[in-house]
Design a protein around this motif. Structure first.
Motif, PDB file in Angstrom:
ATOM      1  N   ILE A 286      -9.536   2.906  -1.570  1.00  0.00           N
ATOM      2  CA  ILE A 286      -8.490   3.557  -0.780  1.00  0.00           C
ATOM      3  C   ILE A 286      -7.140   3.077  -1.299  1.00  0.00           C
ATOM      4  CG2 ILE A 286      -7.528   3.897   1.521  1.00  0.00           C
ATOM      5  CD1 ILE A 286     -10.296   3.191   2.645  1.00  0.00           C
TER       6      ILE A 286
ATOM      7  N   ASP B 273      -1.210   4.737  -1.149  1.00  0.00           N
ATOM      8  CA  ASP B 273      -0.678   6.062  -0.840  1.00  0.00           C
ATOM      9  C   ASP B 273      -1.591   6.801   0.136  1.00  0.00           C
ATOM     10  OD1 ASP B 273       1.334   8.262  -1.594  1.00  0.00           O
ATOM     11  OD2 ASP B 273      -0.600   9.246  -1.951  1.00  0.00           O
ATOM     12  N   ALA B 274      -2.912   6.710  -0.092  1.00  0.00           N
ATOM     13  CA  ALA B 274      -3.856   7.379   0.805  1.00  0.00           C
ATOM     14  C   ALA B 274      -3.801   6.766   2.204  1.00  0.00           C
ATOM     15  CB  ALA B 274      -5.263   7.278   0.236  1.00  0.00           C
TER      16      ALA B 274
ATOM     17  N   THR C 278      -0.776   8.033   3.943  1.00  0.00           N
ATOM     18  CA  THR C 278      -0.947   9.436   4.334  1.00  0.00           C
ATOM     19  C   THR C 278      -1.727   9.548   5.636  1.00  0.00           C
ATOM     20  OG1 THR C 278      -0.846  10.200   2.040  1.00  0.00           O
ATOM     21  CG2 THR C 278      -1.907  11.661   3.634  1.00  0.00           C
TER      22      THR C 278
ATOM     23  N   ASP D 177      -9.480   6.799  10.413  1.00  0.00           N
ATOM     24  CA  ASP D 177      -9.894   7.277   9.093  1.00  0.00           C
ATOM     25  C   ASP D 177     -11.415   7.294   9.028  1.00  0.00           C
ATOM     26  OD1 ASP D 177      -9.894   4.407   9.150  1.00  0.00           O
ATOM     27  OD2 ASP D 177     -10.228   4.430   6.985  1.00  0.00           O
TER      28      ASP D 177
END
Length: 415
Positions: A138, A141-142, A145, A207
């Motif tokens: 991961i 940036d992810a 987001t 997530d």
């Protein structure tokens, strides 16, 4: 001379099919057996983590004597694969002698089921629980987001109260699913043990891999008074920032989150929070524990003197000990009713003679300090240590009380 009978092409094809199917089924059987062993190893590891790691984990009080780590258990001969009867580790779980008391020390014995799991794990060869897991890395940036999308899903009024905890770094490092779930459970317990609200509300994973957790500060009263998250930000050592030129995308996302959430640190690492918010000074700061036990008692609507004077057996009960296994000398314990349940208060002594002899002076003794255990509004417990004058302290003097079950016997406030 013929030595066999010709079976024909169809029969040969059938034989080949049977052989192939047999090999496939055999492969499935081997894979299933390997999976069963891996599952058994993880079950054994979970039992050891839950019951032994406080003293014998990596940072445990007795890690030098015995470390619950696979390679260490094997190389020291503490566990003998295939032979639980001669494995010192297993014997210490089931045998109890004056020289070698049963483990875990000072707690109930492991259940029959748990002991059976440990025994089976050793019998089948003590397979390694330290397996490598496939990690879909991961990126930062992810992660940003996911948090951005979640913040956007909240009503604008609610966004300044949103905060996040992350396990992403531990997931990326290959921590086992069991360890990650243990972190999640510990996080849930700690945030609710730092709450003045009446309801237990667990952090919500946002997530798919459950590495990022959302909380609303209002669920724990962290938005009022001492503003708990501000205290957390002040102590947090891993604040990140990004160069606006070379890391423009990450810089923009962090800037956006800070603006939407009205804070400098939108998220903190779960493991850091567990290690630091469970002890002073952060434990005191987040709970907003007052400087004296008298202030705490006013907040909890406990009238210690009044209860002792007019409500013994109704609002207060008292007991005395000369061997509590915590205090080095006498100890007196009281249970008062409080606004949210129970308020337990101990009186501890540096000596046992004169006015510190509770058998001679059961009502007029002079103590040197004490500990308090009290119910929060949600039913969980909180803790407080004070000196003889009732002033809050971080840890108790070792000459008065000590934790005999630890190599570092200092009694510290917190969870």
């Amino acid at each position: 001379m013929k030595t066999g009978k010709y079976l024909g092409p169809h029969m040969h094809g059938l034989c080949y099919t049977v052989i192939i199917l047999t090999l496939i089924l055999l492969g499935f059987g081997i894979a299933e057996a390997q999976e069963d062993l891996a599952q058994l190893a993880q079950e054994a590891y979970t039992i050891l983590q839950n019951n032994c790691s406080v003293c014998h984990g990596e940072h445990g009080s007795f890690s030098e004597d015995l470390l619950i780590e696979y390679t260490s258990l094997m190389t020291t001969g503490t566990v003998i694969p295939g032979n639980p009867g001669d494995s010192e580790f297993y014997k210490r779980l089931i045998e109890d002698t004056p020289e070698k008391p049963r483990m875990p020390l000072g707690t109930p014995a492991l259940s029959v089921e748990a002991l059976g799991t440990i025994r089976r794990w050793i019998e089948v060869g003590a397979p390694n629980w330290e397996v490598e897991y496939n990690v879909n890395f991961i990126t930062t940036d992810a992660m940003f987001t996911v948090i951005e999308d979640h913040v956007a899903s909240l009503a604008p009024f609610d966004r300044p109260f949103a905060r996040y905890f992350t396990l992403t770094h531990l997931y990326n490092a290959g921590e086992s699913p069991e360890a990650l779930r243990a972190y999640q459970r510990a996080l849930s317990k700690l945030v609710n043990s730092l709450s003045w609200r009446f309801k237990v509300i667990n952090p919500t994973p946002i997530d798919p891999r459950e590495t990022i957790f959302y909380i609303d500060l209002r669920h724990y009263e962290w938005h009022v008074g001492n503003e708990a998250w501000t205290q957390i930000e002040r102590e947090y050592p891993y604040q990140i920032d990004f160069d606006p030129e070379t890391q423009a995308g990450l810089h923009a996302k962090l800037t956006h989150l800070r603006a939407e959430m009205d804070c400098e640190v939108p998220f903190v690492h779960v493991d850091w929070f567990l290690a630091n918010a469970s002890l002073p000074p952060l434990y005191h700061d987040i709970l907003g524990l007052p400087e004296t036990d008298r202030e705490l008692e006013r907040r909890l609507e406990v009238n210690v003197a009044g209860n002792l004077q007019s409500a013994p057996g109704v609002n207060v009960w008292r007991a005395g000990f000369n061997d509590s296994r915590v205090s080095n000398n006498n100890r007196v314990v009281e249970r008062h009713t409080s606004r949210y349940g129970a308020y337990w208060k101990s009186y501890d002594f540096a000596g046992s003679s004169g006015v510190q002899d509770i058998l001679t002076h059961p009502l007029t003794f002079k103590h040197d300090g004490g500990e308090v255990v009290f119910n929060l509004p949600n039913g969980l417990q909180a803790y407080y240590i004070s000196d003889a004058s009732g002033n809050r302290i971080n840890e108790a003097p070792i000459r008065i009380v000590r934790n005999l079950a630890a190599s570092d016997p200092v009694v510290r406030n917190g969870l």
